[in-house]
Motif scaffolding. Sequence first.
Motif, PDB file in Angstrom:
ATOM      1  N   LEU A 145      -7.872  -5.156 -45.722  1.00 17.00           N
ATOM      2  CA  LEU A 145      -8.029  -5.903 -46.966  1.00 17.00           C
ATOM      3  C   LEU A 145      -7.609  -5.094 -48.196  1.00 17.00           C
ATOM      4  N   ARG A 146      -7.385  -3.799 -48.019  1.00 15.86           N
ATOM      5  CA  ARG A 146      -6.948  -2.965 -49.148  1.00 15.86           C
ATOM      6  C   ARG A 146      -5.516  -3.337 -49.552  1.00 15.86           C
ATOM      7  N   PRO A 147      -5.279  -3.556 -50.831  1.00 20.14           N
ATOM      8  CA  PRO A 147      -3.920  -3.918 -51.287  1.00 20.14           C
ATOM      9  C   PRO A 147      -3.022  -2.697 -51.427  1.00 20.14           C
ATOM     10  N   ASP A 148      -2.851  -1.949 -50.325  1.00 18.35           N
ATOM     11  CA  ASP A 148      -2.030  -0.735 -50.366  1.00 18.35           C
ATOM     12  C   ASP A 148      -0.885  -0.790 -49.368  1.00 18.35           C
ATOM     13  N   GLY A 149      -0.570  -2.011 -48.886  1.00 24.58           N
ATOM     14  CA  GLY A 149       0.520  -2.162 -47.933  1.00 24.58           C
ATOM     15  C   GLY A 149       0.199  -1.620 -46.556  1.00 24.58           C
ATOM     16  N   GLY A 150      -1.087  -1.443 -46.290  1.00 28.28           N
ATOM     17  CA  GLY A 150      -1.510  -0.998 -44.964  1.00 28.28           C
ATOM     18  C   GLY A 150      -1.559   0.506 -44.791  1.00 28.28           C
ATOM     19  N   GLU A 151      -1.435   1.264 -45.904  1.00 27.64           N
ATOM     20  CA  GLU A 151      -1.384   2.729 -45.809  1.00 27.64           C
ATOM     21  C   GLU A 151      -2.655   3.305 -45.172  1.00 27.64           C
ATOM     22  N   TRP A 152      -3.825   2.911 -45.682  1.00 28.64           N
ATOM     23  CA  TRP A 152      -5.086   3.436 -45.146  1.00 28.64           C
ATOM     24  C   TRP A 152      -5.321   2.965 -43.720  1.00 28.64           C
ATOM     25  N   PHE A 153      -5.011   1.700 -43.457  1.00 31.60           N
ATOM     26  CA  PHE A 153      -5.234   1.156 -42.123  1.00 31.60           C
ATOM     27  C   PHE A 153      -4.346   1.852 -41.097  1.00 31.60           C
ATOM     28  N   ARG A 154      -3.086   2.083 -41.449  1.00 26.03           N
ATOM     29  CA  ARG A 154      -2.162   2.767 -40.531  1.00 26.03           C
ATOM     30  C   ARG A 154      -2.631   4.200 -40.269  1.00 26.03           C
ATOM     31  N   ALA A 155      -3.112   4.878 -41.314  1.00 32.31           N
ATOM     32  CA  ALA A 155      -3.588   6.250 -41.158  1.00 32.31           C
ATOM     33  C   ALA A 155      -4.822   6.288 -40.250  1.00 32.31           C
ATOM     34  N   ALA A 156      -5.742   5.352 -40.455  1.00 23.95           N
ATOM     35  CA  ALA A 156      -6.954   5.288 -39.631  1.00 23.95           C
ATOM     36  C   ALA A 156      -6.605   4.936 -38.187  1.00 23.95           C
ATOM     37  N   PHE A 162     -20.464   0.039 -31.811  1.00 23.26           N
ATOM     38  CA  PHE A 162     -19.005   0.126 -31.871  1.00 23.26           C
ATOM     39  C   PHE A 162     -18.430  -0.972 -32.771  1.00 23.26           C
ATOM     40  N   LEU A 163     -19.018  -2.161 -32.696  1.00 26.47           N
ATOM     41  CA  LEU A 163     -18.538  -3.272 -33.522  1.00 26.47           C
ATOM     42  C   LEU A 163     -18.581  -2.923 -35.003  1.00 26.47           C
ATOM     43  N   LEU A 164     -19.612  -2.192 -35.408  1.00 22.87           N
ATOM     44  CA  LEU A 164     -19.740  -1.800 -36.806  1.00 22.87           C
ATOM     45  C   LEU A 164     -18.632  -0.825 -37.197  1.00 22.87           C
ATOM     46  N   VAL A 165     -18.324   0.114 -36.305  1.00 19.84           N
ATOM     47  CA  VAL A 165     -17.231   1.073 -36.547  1.00 19.84           C
ATOM     48  C   VAL A 165     -15.893   0.338 -36.588  1.00 19.84           C
ATOM     49  N   HIS A 166     -15.703  -0.562 -35.632  1.00 20.77           N
ATOM     50  CA  HIS A 166     -14.460  -1.339 -35.558  1.00 20.77           C
ATOM     51  C   HIS A 166     -14.296  -2.211 -36.796  1.00 20.77           C
ATOM     52  N   LEU A 167     -15.406  -2.769 -37.277  1.00 18.66           N
ATOM     53  CA  LEU A 167     -15.369  -3.584 -38.492  1.00 18.66           C
ATOM     54  C   LEU A 167     -14.936  -2.731 -39.683  1.00 18.66           C
ATOM     55  N   GLY A 168     -15.516  -1.531 -39.795  1.00 24.42           N
ATOM     56  CA  GLY A 168     -15.141  -0.652 -40.901  1.00 24.42           C
ATOM     57  C   GLY A 168     -13.656  -0.348 -40.908  1.00 24.42           C
ATOM     58  N   LEU A 169     -13.090  -0.122 -39.728  1.00 21.51           N
ATOM     59  CA  LEU A 169     -11.649   0.132 -39.616  1.00 21.51           C
ATOM     60  C   LEU A 169     -10.849  -1.107 -40.004  1.00 21.51           C
ATOM     61  N   ASN A 170     -11.246  -2.257 -39.481  1.00 19.63           N
ATOM     62  CA  ASN A 170     -10.496  -3.482 -39.736  1.00 19.63           C
ATOM     63  C   ASN A 170     -10.560  -3.933 -41.193  1.00 19.63           C
ATOM     64  N   ILE A 185       9.020  -5.259 -34.365  1.00 17.77           N
ATOM     65  CA  ILE A 185       7.844  -4.540 -34.858  1.00 17.77           C
ATOM     66  C   ILE A 185       7.568  -3.349 -33.944  1.00 17.77           C
ATOM     67  N   ASP A 186       7.314  -2.197 -34.547  1.00 14.22           N
ATOM     68  CA  ASP A 186       6.994  -0.999 -33.770  1.00 14.22           C
ATOM     69  C   ASP A 186       5.670  -1.187 -33.039  1.00 14.22           C
ATOM     70  N   SER A 187       5.574  -0.626 -31.850  1.00 17.03           N
ATOM     71  CA  SER A 187       4.383  -0.826 -31.014  1.00 17.03           C
ATOM     72  C   SER A 187       3.120  -0.201 -31.596  1.00 17.03           C
ATOM     73  N   HIS A 188       3.276   0.674 -32.605  1.00 14.75           N
ATOM     74  CA  HIS A 188       2.117   1.308 -33.237  1.00 14.75           C
ATOM     75  C   HIS A 188       1.865   0.773 -34.654  1.00 14.75           C
ATOM     76  N   ASP A 189       2.634  -0.213 -35.067  1.00 11.13           N
ATOM     77  CA  ASP A 189       2.456  -0.787 -36.404  1.00 11.13           C
ATOM     78  C   ASP A 189       1.464  -1.950 -36.330  1.00 11.13           C
ATOM     79  N   PHE A 190       0.181  -1.608 -36.207  1.00  8.75           N
ATOM     80  CA  PHE A 190      -0.843  -2.635 -36.029  1.00  8.75           C
ATOM     81  C   PHE A 190      -1.106  -3.421 -37.314  1.00  8.75           C
TER      82      PHE A 190
END
Length: 221
Positions: free
Chosen positions: A39-50, A27-35, A140-145
């Motif tokens: 680091l992507r310079p896209d304003g959090g677009e990919w991270f928010r979608a994931a 699970f740590l490996l999956v969680h790492l991939g998400l986190n 901050i919205d409760s889902h804006d991680f």
Amino acid sequence: MSTNFIRIASISKKATMGIAGLFLALFLLVHLGLNLLLLRPDGGEWFRAASHFMGSNYIVKIIEIVLILSFIIHILIGVILWFQNQVARPKRYFRTNRSDTAFMSKYMIHTGVIIFMFLIIHFMNFYFVKLGIVAPPEGIDSHDFYTMAGLLFTNVYYSVIYIIALIVLGVHLNHALQSAFQTFGLHHNKYYVAIRRISMIYAVIVSMGFILIPLYFLFIF
């Protein structure tokens, strides 16, 4: 109660803890991939979608329950085995086994406690916010991680605590993987060196991967 029964019960506990631990390690490996999407310079677009996918997918929610149960089982059995070892060996010996495995096994309960304390903090900042148990930061919205993560990791004190906790996790993970292999009968002399290296490499990749995140927010973001 016979000695054989006690031995079998102890092995069963270790096997159960090992299975739960291996699931957590994966699970740590999956969680790492998400986190690392942070680091992507896209304003959090990919991270928010994931994050939205992970929070809304029913299969993921089932896995989440299994994950929580694995945490509980791993922690409880770890504490029980540690307590049993303390009772079985009330006296400290002057001459001890100085192998790396024996040395680290003495401190698994300590590293485990540190990780557990950090998990409480981590859950309060993210998971409990998602569940609505803890209020999100003001404005901050409760889902804006993504914004929540940025706010936390730009805090030097939180980032230092996070980095220390991840170093401890790496130490714990390294020995835990070796112990799991030994429990499942794979710790043969023929494979010992390979198992040590695989465990160490995995632990370093996971811990250093997570550590990159606060370093990015502190010095690059």
